[in-house]
Write an enzyme that holds these catalytic residues in place. Structure first.
Site, PDB file in Angstrom:
ATOM      1  N   ASP A 137      -3.294   4.596   2.644  1.00  0.00           N
ATOM      2  CA  ASP A 137      -3.646   4.972   4.020  1.00  0.00           C
ATOM      3  C   ASP A 137      -3.257   6.416   4.259  1.00  0.00           C
ATOM      4  O   ASP A 137      -2.122   6.799   3.979  1.00  0.00           O
ATOM      5  CB  ASP A 137      -2.872   4.104   5.026  1.00  0.00           C
ATOM      6  CG  ASP A 137      -3.597   2.811   5.331  1.00  0.00           C
ATOM      7  OD1 ASP A 137      -4.696   2.594   4.790  1.00  0.00           O
ATOM      8  OD2 ASP A 137      -3.041   2.013   6.118  1.00  0.00           O
ATOM      9  N   ASP A 144       1.402   4.858   2.196  1.00  0.00           N
ATOM     10  CA  ASP A 144       0.991   5.495   3.457  1.00  0.00           C
ATOM     11  C   ASP A 144       1.442   6.952   3.497  1.00  0.00           C
ATOM     12  O   ASP A 144       2.572   7.264   3.121  1.00  0.00           O
ATOM     13  CB  ASP A 144       1.644   4.756   4.641  1.00  0.00           C
ATOM     14  CG  ASP A 144       1.486   3.248   4.557  1.00  0.00           C
ATOM     15  OD1 ASP A 144       0.385   2.764   4.796  1.00  0.00           O
ATOM     16  OD2 ASP A 144       2.478   2.566   4.216  1.00  0.00           O
ATOM     17  N   ASP A 201       0.858  -1.184   0.000  1.00  0.00           N
ATOM     18  CA  ASP A 201       0.000   0.000   0.000  1.00  0.00           C
ATOM     19  C   ASP A 201       0.892   1.232   0.000  1.00  0.00           C
ATOM     20  O   ASP A 201       2.121   1.116  -0.035  1.00  0.00           O
ATOM     21  CB  ASP A 201      -0.923   0.001   1.232  1.00  0.00           C
ATOM     22  CG  ASP A 201      -0.155   0.187   2.540  1.00  0.00           C
ATOM     23  OD1 ASP A 201       1.093   0.264   2.508  1.00  0.00           O
ATOM     24  OD2 ASP A 201      -0.805   0.239   3.588  1.00  0.00           O
TER      25      ASP A 201
HETATM   26  P1  UTP Z   1       2.421  -1.077   6.590  1.00  0.00           P
HETATM   27  O1  UTP Z   1       1.566  -2.204   7.035  1.00  0.00           O
HETATM   28  O2  UTP Z   1       1.905  -0.244   5.484  1.00  0.00           O
HETATM   29  O3  UTP Z   1       3.836  -1.694   6.238  1.00  0.00           O
HETATM   30  O4  UTP Z   1       2.688  -0.207   7.864  1.00  0.00           O
HETATM   31  P2  UTP Z   1       4.999  -1.151   5.306  1.00  0.00           P
HETATM   32  O5  UTP Z   1       6.225  -1.198   6.107  1.00  0.00           O
HETATM   33  O6  UTP Z   1       4.622   0.163   4.688  1.00  0.00           O
HETATM   34  O7  UTP Z   1       5.140  -2.258   4.214  1.00  0.00           O
HETATM   35  P3  UTP Z   1       4.164  -2.593   2.983  1.00  0.00           P
HETATM   36  O8  UTP Z   1       3.082  -1.544   2.928  1.00  0.00           O
HETATM   37  O9  UTP Z   1       3.623  -3.950   3.277  1.00  0.00           O
HETATM   38  O10 UTP Z   1       5.015  -2.583   1.781  1.00  0.00           O
HETATM   39  C1  UTP Z   1       3.545   0.908   7.902  1.00  0.00           C
HETATM   40  C2  UTP Z   1       3.833   1.296   9.292  1.00  0.00           C
HETATM   41  O11 UTP Z   1       2.685   1.809   9.916  1.00  0.00           O
HETATM   42  C3  UTP Z   1       2.505   1.242  11.179  1.00  0.00           C
HETATM   43  C4  UTP Z   1       3.172  -0.099  11.122  1.00  0.00           C
HETATM   44  O12 UTP Z   1       3.656  -0.465  12.378  1.00  0.00           O
HETATM   45  C5  UTP Z   1       4.281   0.121  10.140  1.00  0.00           C
HETATM   46  O13 UTP Z   1       5.429   0.493  10.853  1.00  0.00           O
HETATM   47  N1  UTP Z   1       1.076   1.065  11.469  1.00  0.00           N
HETATM   48  C6  UTP Z   1       0.300   0.405  10.605  1.00  0.00           C
HETATM   49  C7  UTP Z   1       0.582   1.546  12.638  1.00  0.00           C
HETATM   50  O14 UTP Z   1       1.299   2.162  13.436  1.00  0.00           O
HETATM   51  N2  UTP Z   1      -0.738   1.350  12.927  1.00  0.00           N
HETATM   52  C8  UTP Z   1      -1.551   0.686  12.093  1.00  0.00           C
HETATM   53  O15 UTP Z   1      -2.740   0.519  12.400  1.00  0.00           O
HETATM   54  C9  UTP Z   1      -1.017   0.204  10.899  1.00  0.00           C
HETATM   55 MN    MN Z   2       2.732   0.489   3.696  1.00  0.00          MN
END
Ligand code: UTP
Ligand code: MN
Length: 504
Positions: A428, A322, A320
């Protein structure tokens, strides 16, 4: 705790309260905490100082005698290698030498039985600190075969709601990712932290047979395959998938035929299943960045947007995209999310969205629980419609970003979407007040394990509670403020690790 890195020579303890002047200037002692434990080490150090020994708190090159308990020579040497380049202290001794010297009131003669045995064969090649947040982990992974197998077992444990097992495999994989070259034999792993029996069995299997039979059979198992397919639907977690499997639903077709009621997220997830299970490229993340940036500045000039998550760590693809949004004036961010979402919706960019309100109130909530992963920012889970038109538009030179970082030239039709002129992408959005921005940035940059380890470090080593909102010192009972990630690392007594080295 083990000192993080080579330390400067520290002043001796001579003359400080409760200690005798240093009676034995040729002997500078250091007690290794590893396996001894912090409280026993503190007790023994104090005892020594009372008897006129110089016992250092921190390790340095001036140390002449390293004392350890229940460690073999190789383990101590590994630890020393992580502290020093070249030159080791004169003596690596067992605790028995120390206790005998305490009894005698002076350093006793060093006998063979006091010396730690270190043979060449025992020398351990690798050494890494035990918390992932103390290490620099880039995207370069020299042990992908090992870490892939461990990650698969971790994922399977997580999907089966065995969190503890999942974390153990993740920690083991993270240690291997931090190694500077491929592991070739089990002996090289001696002394490394976080490698439990189970992970070691998996590694051994791969080193000896080229593959892990456990990982392979897991991958082939009907249950794992079904869990993967079902949780691949946006909005479906391990619990729901497990319930469906128990009802005999193993795949998408069975799900559709079953007449299960799906919530709005799951319906959208099913509808865009193929797109959402296709990795998002950095180029597409950049295109979406531009769109979100446009939305943010249109609805509130001065508001700022930062790419977070894996792409901030330098990953070239992700599941995704973010974003973290804030405004430099506290309070101006209130009401921002609905406006951004409306703007995006009006432009036809959203296939799905669900916004949760900010529910964090420091005065009410107190310090975040260290184990808690969820935060309470205003957050929008969305599915973006990314069109070829937008891809082309943002790749156009006139609209390229100022820093010129855009690297993609001519747009290729997406091989996975065929003739389709758009693809769905999970996006997100998170809004934070500026006062919490540094914590949100750190908390949302990941990786997930890095975040978990930061919180574990804060709690276990510093008696602090870290969340994506705040850092609380439980001893002093105060919040530690920060306006940058660097300040948070400093509060935690950690060396700053940049995002690109948080790929644990
Ligand atoms: P992601 O799940 O998007 O992972 O969370 P990522 O590292 O970007 O990897 P992809 O997307 O699978 O490629 C990003 C960060 O946001 C935090 C997670 O701990 C992670 O460090 N996060 C995610 C939160 O703090 N709260 C949430 O509800 C979801
Ligand atoms: Mn992500």
């Amino acid at each position: 705790m083990v000192p993080l890195k080579r330390r400067k020579v520290v002043p001796s303890r001579v003359g400080s309260t409760g200690t005798e002047p240093n009676k034995f200037p040729q002997v500078i002692l250091f007690l290794l905490e590893r396996k001894m434990g912090a409280s026993r080490r503190a007790f023994l150090s104090q005892l020594g100082r009372k008897k006129g020994f110089q016992v250092e708190e921190l390790f340095s090159e001036s140390v002449t005698h390293v004392i350890s308990e229940n460690n073999c020579g190789a383990e101590v040497r590994t630890w020393l290698d992580s502290q020093l380049r070249g030159g080791t202290p004169a003596h690596l001794l067992d605790i028995s030498w120390y206790t005998e010297s305490m009894k005698a009131g002076h350093p006793v003669e060093i006998l063979d039985r006091h010396k730690l045995q270190t043979s060449e064969a025992e020398v351990v090649v690798f050494s890494v600190p035990s918390y992932a947040c103390q290490r620099r982990t880039t995207l370069e992974n020299h042990n992908a075969v090992l870490t892939d197998a461990l990650a698969l077992l971790a994922e399977n444990a997580e999907l089966s709601e065995e969190e503890g097992r999942g974390v153990a495999f993740r920690r083991a994989a993270a240690v291997l990712k931090a190694l500077p070259r491929p592991v070739t034999s089990m002996t090289e792993l001696r002394g490394l932290p976080c490698l439990g029996d189970h992970s070691l069995r998996v590694i051994k299997d791969i080193l000896e047979n080229g593959a892990s039979s456990e990982a392979e059979s897991t991958k082939q198992s009907e249950r794992y395959k079904a869990l993967k397919v079902l949780t691949g639907i946006f909005g479906v977690g391990a619990k729901t998938a497990d319930r469906w499997i128990r009802e005999g639903i193993l795949g998408l077709q069975q799900l559709q035929e079953s007449g299960q009621t799906l919530n709005r997220a799951q319906q959208a997830g099913l509808e865009h299943y193929d797109d959402l299970n296709q990795p998002v490229t950095k180029a597409d993340a950049d295109v979406i960045s531009e769109i979100v940036e446009r939305a943010v500045v249109s609805v509130l000039p001065g508001a700022q947007m930062t790419l977070i998550g894996g792409f901030r760590r330098g990953k070239l693809s992700g599941h995704d995209v973010d974003f973290l949004i804030t405004h430099p004036e506290e309070g101006r961010e209130v009401g921002l999310m609905p406006k951004v979402v409306s703007w995006l919706e009006s432009q036809g960019f959203l296939l799905y969205q669900k916004t949760t309100r900010n529910s964090y109130l420091e005065s009410k909530d107190g310090p975040g629980r260290p184990s808690s992963n969820m935060d309470r920012f205003e957050r929008c889970f969305s599915i973006f419609k990314l069109t070829e038109k937008e891809r082309r538009r943002t790749k156009h030179p006139e609209t390229a970003t100022e820093n010129g970082l855009r690297t993609v030239s001519t747009p290729e039709p997406d091989p996975h979407t065929g003739h389709k002129l758009w693809r769905a992408v999970r996006v997100d959005l998170v809004v934070s007040p500026i006062s919490q921005f540094a914590f949100a940035l750190l908390g949302w940059t990941g990786s997930k394990l890095f975040e978990r380890e930061l919180r574990r470090w804060a709690g276990h080593e510093r008696n602090m509670s870290l969340s994506s909102h705040a850092l609380y010192d439980n001893k002093q009972r105060i919040y530690l403020r920060a306006t940058s990630e660097e300040e948070i690392f400093a509060h935690l007594g950690l060396e700053f690790i940049p995002p690109s080295e948080r790929n644990t």
